[in-house]
Structures are given as structure tokens and as C-alpha cells.
Scaffold this motif. Sequence first.
Motif, mmCIF file in Angstrom:
data_model
loop_
_atom_site.group_PDB
_atom_site.id
_atom_site.type_symbol
_atom_site.label_atom_id
_atom_site.label_comp_id
_atom_site.label_asym_id
_atom_site.label_seq_id
_atom_site.Cartn_x
_atom_site.Cartn_y
_atom_site.Cartn_z
ATOM 1 N N GLU A 146 0.913 -1.064 0.145
ATOM 2 C CA GLU A 146 -0.127 0.013 -0.216
ATOM 3 C C GLU A 146 1.063 1.209 -0.164
ATOM 4 O O GLU A 146 0.547 2.528 -0.760
ATOM 5 N N LYS A 147 2.026 1.227 0.759
ATOM 6 C CA LYS A 147 2.912 2.570 0.867
ATOM 7 C C LYS A 147 3.669 2.771 -0.542
ATOM 8 O O LYS A 147 3.516 3.804 -1.022
ATOM 9 N N ALA A 148 4.036 1.448 -1.068
ATOM 10 C CA ALA A 148 4.649 1.554 -2.571
ATOM 11 C C ALA A 148 3.828 2.254 -3.611
ATOM 12 O O ALA A 148 4.040 3.207 -4.433
ATOM 13 N N PHE A 149 2.381 1.844 -3.683
ATOM 14 C CA PHE A 149 1.615 2.065 -4.593
ATOM 15 C C PHE A 149 1.170 3.603 -4.139
ATOM 16 O O PHE A 149 1.097 4.254 -5.119
ATOM 17 N N ALA A 150 1.033 3.933 -3.060
ATOM 18 C CA ALA A 150 0.633 5.221 -2.492
ATOM 19 C C ALA A 150 1.812 6.475 -3.327
ATOM 20 O O ALA A 150 1.382 7.633 -3.396
ATOM 21 N N GLU A 151 2.787 5.817 -3.119
ATOM 22 C CA GLU A 151 4.043 6.968 -3.435
ATOM 23 C C GLU A 151 4.405 6.853 -4.899
ATOM 24 O O GLU A 151 5.242 7.592 -5.342
ATOM 25 N N ALA A 152 3.777 6.022 -5.720
ATOM 26 C CA ALA A 152 3.984 5.975 -7.298
ATOM 27 C C ALA A 152 3.411 7.240 -7.825
ATOM 28 O O ALA A 152 2.008 7.711 -7.587
ATOM 29 N N GLY A 153 3.855 8.035 -8.560
ATOM 30 C CA GLY A 153 3.366 9.169 -8.961
ATOM 31 C C GLY A 153 2.513 9.335 -10.436
ATOM 32 O O GLY A 153 2.003 10.163 -10.881
ATOM 33 N N VAL A 165 -4.008 -6.302 -1.308
ATOM 34 C CA VAL A 165 -2.982 -5.719 -2.189
ATOM 35 C C VAL A 165 -3.456 -5.492 -3.637
ATOM 36 O O VAL A 165 -3.288 -4.288 -4.298
ATOM 37 N N THR A 166 -4.567 -6.195 -4.246
ATOM 38 C CA THR A 166 -4.930 -6.066 -5.536
ATOM 39 C C THR A 166 -6.003 -4.762 -5.360
ATOM 40 O O THR A 166 -5.790 -4.057 -6.393
ATOM 41 N N VAL A 167 -6.638 -4.852 -4.322
ATOM 42 C CA VAL A 167 -7.573 -3.589 -4.246
ATOM 43 C C VAL A 167 -6.820 -2.187 -4.391
ATOM 44 O O VAL A 167 -7.178 -0.905 -4.869
ATOM 45 N N ALA A 168 -5.643 -2.439 -3.641
ATOM 46 C CA ALA A 168 -4.936 -1.021 -3.304
ATOM 47 C C ALA A 168 -4.264 -0.780 -4.535
ATOM 48 O O ALA A 168 -4.202 0.531 -4.861
ATOM 49 N N TYR A 169 -3.815 -1.710 -5.321
ATOM 50 C CA TYR A 169 -3.335 -1.421 -6.861
ATOM 51 C C TYR A 169 -4.402 -0.874 -7.512
ATOM 52 O O TYR A 169 -3.774 0.248 -8.163
ATOM 53 N N GLU A 170 -5.333 -1.554 -7.620
ATOM 54 C CA GLU A 170 -6.409 -1.002 -8.651
ATOM 55 C C GLU A 170 -6.907 0.542 -8.030
ATOM 56 O O GLU A 170 -7.209 1.290 -9.069
ATOM 57 N N ALA A 171 -7.063 0.611 -6.991
ATOM 58 C CA ALA A 171 -7.494 2.117 -6.427
ATOM 59 C C ALA A 171 -6.503 3.117 -6.702
ATOM 60 O O ALA A 171 -7.110 4.171 -7.340
ATOM 61 N N ARG A 172 -5.204 2.854 -6.592
ATOM 62 C CA ARG A 172 -4.301 3.897 -7.051
ATOM 63 C C ARG A 172 -4.067 3.925 -8.377
ATOM 64 O O ARG A 172 -3.958 5.241 -9.038
ATOM 65 N N ALA A 173 -4.205 3.037 -9.258
ATOM 66 C CA ALA A 173 -4.197 3.027 -10.467
ATOM 67 C C ALA A 173 -5.380 3.958 -11.252
ATOM 68 O O ALA A 173 -5.164 4.601 -12.139
ATOM 69 N N LEU A 199 -4.602 7.524 -10.466
ATOM 70 C CA LEU A 199 -3.388 8.173 -11.187
ATOM 71 C C LEU A 199 -4.244 8.316 -12.607
ATOM 72 O O LEU A 199 -3.738 9.585 -13.444
ATOM 73 N N ALA A 200 -4.980 7.421 -13.185
ATOM 74 C CA ALA A 200 -5.626 7.820 -14.385
ATOM 75 C C ALA A 200 -6.490 9.028 -14.379
ATOM 76 O O ALA A 200 -6.423 9.936 -15.594
ATOM 77 N N ALA A 201 -7.183 9.157 -13.213
ATOM 78 C CA ALA A 201 -8.078 10.296 -13.257
ATOM 79 C C ALA A 201 -7.230 11.815 -13.239
ATOM 80 O O ALA A 201 -7.391 12.668 -13.663
ATOM 81 N N GLU A 202 -5.923 11.509 -12.621
ATOM 82 C CA GLU A 202 -5.273 12.870 -12.406
ATOM 83 C C GLU A 202 -4.423 13.085 -13.937
ATOM 84 O O GLU A 202 -4.394 14.339 -14.251
ATOM 85 N N ALA A 203 -4.147 11.915 -14.456
ATOM 86 C CA ALA A 203 -3.664 12.203 -15.810
ATOM 87 C C ALA A 203 -4.533 12.899 -16.739
ATOM 88 O O ALA A 203 -4.283 13.798 -17.575
ATOM 89 N N ALA A 204 -5.956 12.503 -16.859
ATOM 90 C CA ALA A 204 -6.878 12.898 -17.627
ATOM 91 C C ALA A 204 -7.080 14.421 -17.367
ATOM 92 O O ALA A 204 -7.251 15.254 -18.057
#
Length: 361
Positions: free
Chosen positions: A31-38, A86-94, A97-102
Motif C-alpha cells: 500500500e505504501k509503495a503504491f501510494a508513493e507511485a507518481g 493488495v490487489t484492491v490497493a493497486y487498482e484504487a491507486r491506478a 492516477l488515471a483520473a489525475e492524468a486525464a
Amino acid sequence: MAMTYRSDPYDPKEAAYLSPQALDDAIATAEKAFAEAGDADTLASIKHLHLGDKAPISLARREIGSLPPAAKADAGKRVNTARQAVTVAYEARAEVLAAEAAQRVLREETVDVTVPVDRRPRGARHPLTLTAERIADFFTAMGYQISEGPEIEPEWFSFDALNIGPDHPARSMMDTFYLDAAGRGAASGLTLRPHTSSVQIHTMLTQEPPIYAVSPGRVYRTDEVDATHSPVFHQTEGIVIDKGITMAHLKGTLDHWAKAMFGVQARTRLRPSYFPFTEPSAEVDVWFAAHRDGPRWIEWGGCGMVNPRVLRACGIDPTIYSGFAFGMGIDRAVMLRHGVTDMRDMFDGDVRFPLALGTEE
């Protein structure tokens, strides 16, 4: 001595990755690693560390096989719960990030429709190009094909096939650029084409009559550069080969073309002349009512009935087919239509020249 699961009660401490603490630590680390992914690329690059085959949770799943049967079910549930977290955390962060990119794209590509714009065109297509296309459109509408050919030609295409023999004075009259000085006057010599009549030869050699074709293009002659001459200029040459073609067909075609180019008051007249590739031959004048110095006859080009020797050179029987040919300068047409007095204005690269003429797309 090591004990097997048959004689040893289940002790999670002997399966390091399966312990509740180890699984909780794996979830927290992921969760920490996913949250830090920019960004999405960074997130994707670390996914295998937490959900891949060598991730702690995957290693914990492998340890289940070493447990006693009674312990496997409980361990499997804990591993599945951890992997799902872990899967839920990854998908939530993805998703974040997709919304921020848009949103970033919307901000960066926003167009302020209230900002005043300069609607004056910053350039225009060259009038030579527009005139060549206008001519091509005119003849295409009449059922002609547009033929193109190489700008470097053997002398046979530039001269011999057109009934201009090796010693004919017309070769020197045309002031041709020869690329192979040693071959001048021989069939192996290469030239920069002095006219697009060579394209007509290619057309007659590769097609069976009836032939209705025009060949606009760049040509070369050793003229000095001045207000009315250039070593590089543009021509449109046309040819018709069919049964029963006469000078009357030629005259009607030229009159129709003249009106399309120079206005409804335009008309043509033919003056007897001589060209090796046509017989009879004529110079063409056009009545140009919009001339800057008043209506007058202007020399336009040359024409005539295709010489039977030219037909034979291209494998066409002159006892069955006849035809006419004509050739006019595109540069000359531009000068007449737009009142250009110096041909050099069309080649000196001043981007204001097309705009000054008011040409449009």
C-alpha cells in the motif's frame, strides 16, 4: 532432527511468509509503495514486487503445501485475503492516477476560445501549383487522364521519337541541358527534358488508342534569367489520339480551355507555323480581355496534328488513327491571369508573393 507435519503440530513461526504479521507487513508495504507511485508507468513497474511470482504473498502461498492438512484451509484464507487487499490497493491507486492524468491533459490542452486570433493567413499555396491543378481539373472533367514522366530523359524520348533527328536544327534551337556531354547527338545521351512532350511518348508507348492525356510538369532550357525567361519553367502539353480526329477538334478544345482560363470573352486564333512533331502546325494566340494594357491578342503556345512519323515511332498506325497535340506555359498563364510583369517574382521565395495575388486554397 527435522520433524514432518505428521508428528509436528502447526506452528506459523516455521513458515515465515505465512505468519499473520508477515502478511500484514506485505499488505502495508504494498500500500505504501503504491501510494508513493507518481504516475501510471511507475505504478505498473512496481506491480510485480507485490503481486508477482516472487512477491511475499506469492511466496506465502507456496508455503501452504508444507503445512499439516488441518492448517492449510486457514492459511489459504489468510493468503487470499492478503492478496485481495493488495490487489484492491493497486487498482484504487491506478484509478486515481488515471483520473489525475486525464485532468492534467485537460489543463494542458485547454483552448481559451475568448482569446482574439489573427485570421489573416500566414501563407498561401503558390499560384503555379494552383494554376496547374486548375488545368488538371479542367481536362479531367473533359475525360482526359493526367500523365506524368521523368524529368531526366534519353534523347530518344526528348527528340528522336518526336521526329527531331540527331542533326536536326531544332535540337540546338531548344538549347537543351545535356547531362552526358559525350553522348550528345547519340541515342544514349541523357537530357533534362526540354518539354513534357516526352511524357506523351511514354503514354503512346504504353497505352492503346484512344488516348486523351495532358502532362503538366517542370521543364528545362538554357535560357538566361530575366523578366520573361527562366531556365526552369512549367508546361502543360496535351495529346489526343483517336479515329477521325481533325484540326476542328483541336480548335474547339483550345477555345473551351481559353474561356476556362481567361474568361468567357476569351477566344483563340491559329497562325501557321512549323514544329517537327506536328503537321500541320500552328501558333496559338488568345484574346485576353483583362490585360493590364487593354484587350489584345497574346501568344499562348503551339499546337498541330500529330506527325505520322511520331505515331509510327510509338507503334500507332497513322492510317487508322490521327490526333492533335498542344503545349502551353503554366508560368505564362499565371502572369496573364494575375498581372505579373516579372517572372522572377514567382521563384525568388518571397512568401508575400502568393498573398499579394490573393490566391486561395
